[in-house]
Design a protein around this motif. Structure first.
Motif, mmCIF file in Angstrom:
data_model
loop_
_atom_site.group_PDB
_atom_site.id
_atom_site.type_symbol
_atom_site.label_atom_id
_atom_site.label_comp_id
_atom_site.label_asym_id
_atom_site.label_seq_id
_atom_site.Cartn_x
_atom_site.Cartn_y
_atom_site.Cartn_z
ATOM 1 N N GLY A 126 0.804 -1.212 0.000
ATOM 2 C CA GLY A 126 0.000 0.000 0.000
ATOM 3 C C GLY A 126 0.835 1.258 0.000
ATOM 4 N N VAL A 127 1.890 1.298 0.828
ATOM 5 C CA VAL A 127 2.754 2.472 0.882
ATOM 6 C C VAL A 127 3.497 2.636 -0.447
ATOM 7 N N PHE A 128 3.963 1.536 -1.022
ATOM 8 C CA PHE A 128 4.633 1.617 -2.323
ATOM 9 C C PHE A 128 3.712 2.241 -3.366
ATOM 10 N N GLU A 129 2.456 1.857 -3.339
ATOM 11 C CA GLU A 129 1.505 2.356 -4.327
ATOM 12 C C GLU A 129 1.153 3.817 -4.085
ATOM 13 N N ARG A 130 0.980 4.196 -2.812
ATOM 14 C CA ARG A 130 0.443 5.520 -2.489
ATOM 15 C C ARG A 130 1.497 6.621 -2.394
ATOM 16 N N TYR A 131 2.766 6.270 -2.213
ATOM 17 C CA TYR A 131 3.794 7.280 -1.961
ATOM 18 C C TYR A 131 4.817 7.399 -3.081
ATOM 19 N N GLN A 132 4.468 6.965 -4.268
ATOM 20 C CA GLN A 132 5.455 6.985 -5.345
ATOM 21 C C GLN A 132 5.856 8.393 -5.759
ATOM 22 N N THR A 133 5.031 9.375 -5.458
ATOM 23 C CA THR A 133 5.421 10.752 -5.782
ATOM 24 C C THR A 133 6.598 11.208 -4.926
ATOM 25 N N LYS A 134 6.751 10.623 -3.738
ATOM 26 C CA LYS A 134 7.907 10.950 -2.911
ATOM 27 C C LYS A 134 9.115 10.115 -3.316
ATOM 28 N N GLY A 135 8.897 8.837 -3.571
ATOM 29 C CA GLY A 135 10.008 7.971 -3.952
ATOM 30 C C GLY A 135 9.639 6.507 -3.883
ATOM 31 N N HIS A 189 12.130 4.214 -2.543
ATOM 32 C CA HIS A 189 13.208 3.591 -1.776
ATOM 33 C C HIS A 189 12.728 3.190 -0.379
ATOM 34 N N PHE A 190 13.038 1.954 0.000
ATOM 35 C CA PHE A 190 12.683 1.403 1.308
ATOM 36 C C PHE A 190 13.947 0.889 1.985
ATOM 37 N N ILE A 191 13.897 0.837 3.308
ATOM 38 C CA ILE A 191 15.014 0.293 4.085
ATOM 39 C C ILE A 191 14.475 -0.793 5.015
ATOM 40 N N THR A 192 15.162 -1.911 5.047
ATOM 41 C CA THR A 192 14.810 -2.983 5.970
ATOM 42 C C THR A 192 16.101 -3.644 6.438
ATOM 43 N N CYS A 193 16.027 -4.853 6.939
ATOM 44 C CA CYS A 193 17.188 -5.526 7.516
ATOM 45 C C CYS A 193 17.264 -6.957 7.003
ATOM 46 N N GLN A 194 18.459 -7.487 6.929
ATOM 47 C CA GLN A 194 18.657 -8.844 6.430
ATOM 48 C C GLN A 194 18.033 -9.918 7.326
ATOM 49 N N LYS A 248 10.418 -13.537 6.912
ATOM 50 C CA LYS A 248 10.228 -13.788 5.485
ATOM 51 C C LYS A 248 9.003 -13.054 4.928
ATOM 52 N N ALA A 249 8.018 -12.780 5.763
ATOM 53 C CA ALA A 249 6.855 -12.038 5.280
ATOM 54 C C ALA A 249 7.259 -10.653 4.788
ATOM 55 N N VAL A 250 8.231 -10.054 5.443
ATOM 56 C CA VAL A 250 8.752 -8.757 5.013
ATOM 57 C C VAL A 250 9.681 -8.916 3.815
ATOM 58 N N LEU A 251 10.621 -9.843 3.909
ATOM 59 C CA LEU A 251 11.613 -10.007 2.847
ATOM 60 C C LEU A 251 10.968 -10.449 1.532
ATOM 61 N N ASP A 252 10.025 -11.364 1.607
ATOM 62 C CA ASP A 252 9.377 -11.838 0.379
ATOM 63 C C ASP A 252 8.498 -10.754 -0.250
ATOM 64 N N THR A 253 7.860 -9.937 0.588
ATOM 65 C CA THR A 253 7.050 -8.841 0.055
ATOM 66 C C THR A 253 7.937 -7.809 -0.622
ATOM 67 N N PHE A 254 9.080 -7.514 -0.023
ATOM 68 C CA PHE A 254 10.001 -6.574 -0.664
ATOM 69 C C PHE A 254 10.571 -7.149 -1.963
ATOM 70 N N ALA A 255 10.822 -8.463 -1.996
ATOM 71 C CA ALA A 255 11.288 -9.085 -3.238
ATOM 72 C C ALA A 255 10.255 -8.897 -4.343
ATOM 73 N N GLN A 272 8.427 -4.721 -9.026
ATOM 74 C CA GLN A 272 7.510 -3.666 -9.463
ATOM 75 C C GLN A 272 8.192 -2.304 -9.567
ATOM 76 N N GLY A 273 9.486 -2.257 -9.243
ATOM 77 C CA GLY A 273 10.220 -1.007 -9.380
ATOM 78 C C GLY A 273 10.702 -0.390 -8.088
ATOM 79 N N ALA A 274 10.450 -1.034 -6.957
ATOM 80 C CA ALA A 274 10.939 -0.496 -5.685
ATOM 81 C C ALA A 274 12.443 -0.717 -5.555
ATOM 82 N N GLU A 275 13.104 0.163 -4.819
ATOM 83 C CA GLU A 275 14.503 -0.018 -4.449
ATOM 84 C C GLU A 275 14.554 -0.287 -2.947
ATOM 85 N N VAL A 276 15.258 -1.337 -2.545
ATOM 86 C CA VAL A 276 15.285 -1.739 -1.139
ATOM 87 C C VAL A 276 16.719 -1.875 -0.658
#
Length: 392
Positions: free
Chosen positions: A83-92, A94-99, A103-110, A115-119
């Motif tokens: 949802g944030v990726f879809e709604r905030y693309q005018t700002k950017g 880029h996302f930050i997470t941790c190794q 897996k629910a977070v890592l797989d969603t970011f994958a 779709q064009g996100a940078e992580v």
């Protein structure tokens, strides 16, 4: 041994009898749809839902309007990140997470990367700790959100979420915290943390499976996650569908119990955890993973070097243990969490997670120490690798 010693509470907790008692009316006689407010039965169901919303809000220091019920943390994670990726693309993008995230977070970011996100995936130290200076240095003008868990599900290592919140507030980026493993075990206050979004699951705090909650900050700034399900406008118009009233009531009761008992229970579990570690680390070549960092009071991840964790768990069939996250426990790959902490494949495969819970007793821990010690010694006695190690 007549009874199973259950030490896999990070995978799921047993339903507290008090929670079941609170749920029973809504599984039997009070079965009405909470959206059917034109009649008394429906209004009673709606009132029960709102009571539970208040109980969950109270546990984490939120307001009732900031709580949206979900099917659990995996759904909430997908809802927030997509949802944030879809709604905030005018700002950017880029996302930050941790190794070491779940897996629910890592797989969603994958998925989002396709779709064009940078992580940016932050590393951790050998004890599982984050470098906060590196976190702040990684924030860019186009950074939209930082997604970092509170407590690691495999090691129990706690991230300094208050310090993370200060950084994200100072740099004006969203902070999403997966607090699935910490809520109900250690204090979590969304205002003190400065978090914008936070998720939790009922079945990690002695509630039913299939229900959870998402906190979305409404004070000071509006957070836009997008709509997960369209259809009826339920749950702040974010998640349509007939509400799981019994499950929601169970989550509310579980939250209320946790809030009342957390302090004494955390101390009890920490004492048992320390006793377990003291007993098992008497074995040679046995180390606690994450020992240098703050940890949950109920979790111990221990590497029994020069053997396989699967062999150890088979050797203690009356003790429920885990070699890692329940979501990936059937895979042959070494734990991504332990690998990120610098463990070799062999040591990662030799690591076992002990996660204690509300119904764990002192006798359980004494028995576990004896059974695991005996099994480790037996496995090593017949292991050529162990014999080679001893002869070096």
């Amino acid at each position: 041994m007549d009874r199973l010693i259950y030490l896999d509470n990070n995978a799921t907790t047993p339903l507290d009898p008090r929670v079941l008692e609170a749920m029973m009316p809504y599984l039997t006689t009070q079965f009405a749809n909470a959206s059917s407010v034109t009649h008394r039965a429906g209004r009673a169901a709606a009132a029960a839902v709102e009571k539970a919303r208040g109980q969950v809000a109270s546990l984490i220091g939120a307001t009732e309007k900031e709580i949206t019920f979900t099917s659990g943390s995996t759904e909430a994670i997908n809802m927030v990140l997509k949802g944030v990726f879809e709604r905030y693309q005018t700002k950017g993008r880029h996302f930050i997470t941790c190794q070491t995230e779940h897996k629910a977070v890592l797989d969603t970011f994958a998925y989002l990367e396709k779709q064009g996100a940078e992580v940016t995936y932050l590393p951790v130290s050998g004890s599982g700790a984050l470098d906060l200076a590196l976190l702040e240095a990684s924030i860019r003008p186009d950074t939209v959100l930082v997604a970092l868990m509170h407590a690691n599900n495999e090691t129990g290592v706690l991230h300094p979420v208050r310090d993370i919140g200060k950084i994200t507030m100072r740099r004006d980026v969203l902070f999403f915290c997966d607090a699935t493993q910490s809520v109900g075990k250690v204090p979590v206050n969304v205002t003190e943390i400065g978090v914008d979004l936070l998720c939790l699951s009922a079945h990690k705090l002695y509630g039913p499976k299939g229900v959870g909650a998402l906190y979305i900050r409404r004070r000071n700034k509006r957070i836009q996650t997008g709509v997960l399900l369209h259809g009826g406008g339920q749950e702040n118009k974010l998640r349509a569908g007939t509400l799981n009233v019994p499950g929601i009531v169970g989550l509310g009761e579980a939250a209320s119990i946790a809030q009342k008992e957390m302090d004494t229970e955390s101390l009890r579990l920490a004492t048992l955890r320390d006793k377990l570690e003291s007993g098992l680390t008497r074995l040679p070549a046995t180390v606690v993973n994450g020992l240098g960092s703050p940890r949950l009071p109920n979790v111990s991840n221990i590497a029994f070097r020069h053997l396989k964790a699967d062999q150890l768990m088979v050797g203690v069939p009356d003790i429920a243990l885990s070699s890692g996250s329940a979501c990936v426990s059937g895979t042959r790959d070494p734990s991504h969490v332990l690998k990120a902490m610098g463990l070799s494949d062999a040591d990662a495969h030799a690591s076992v997670r002990f996660s204690l819970g509300r119904f764990t007793t002192d006798e359980d821990i004494r028995t576990c120490i004896c059974e695991v010690t005996e099994t480790v010694n037996s496995l090593r006695a017949s292991s050529p690798i162990w014999q080679l190690h001893n002869n070096e």
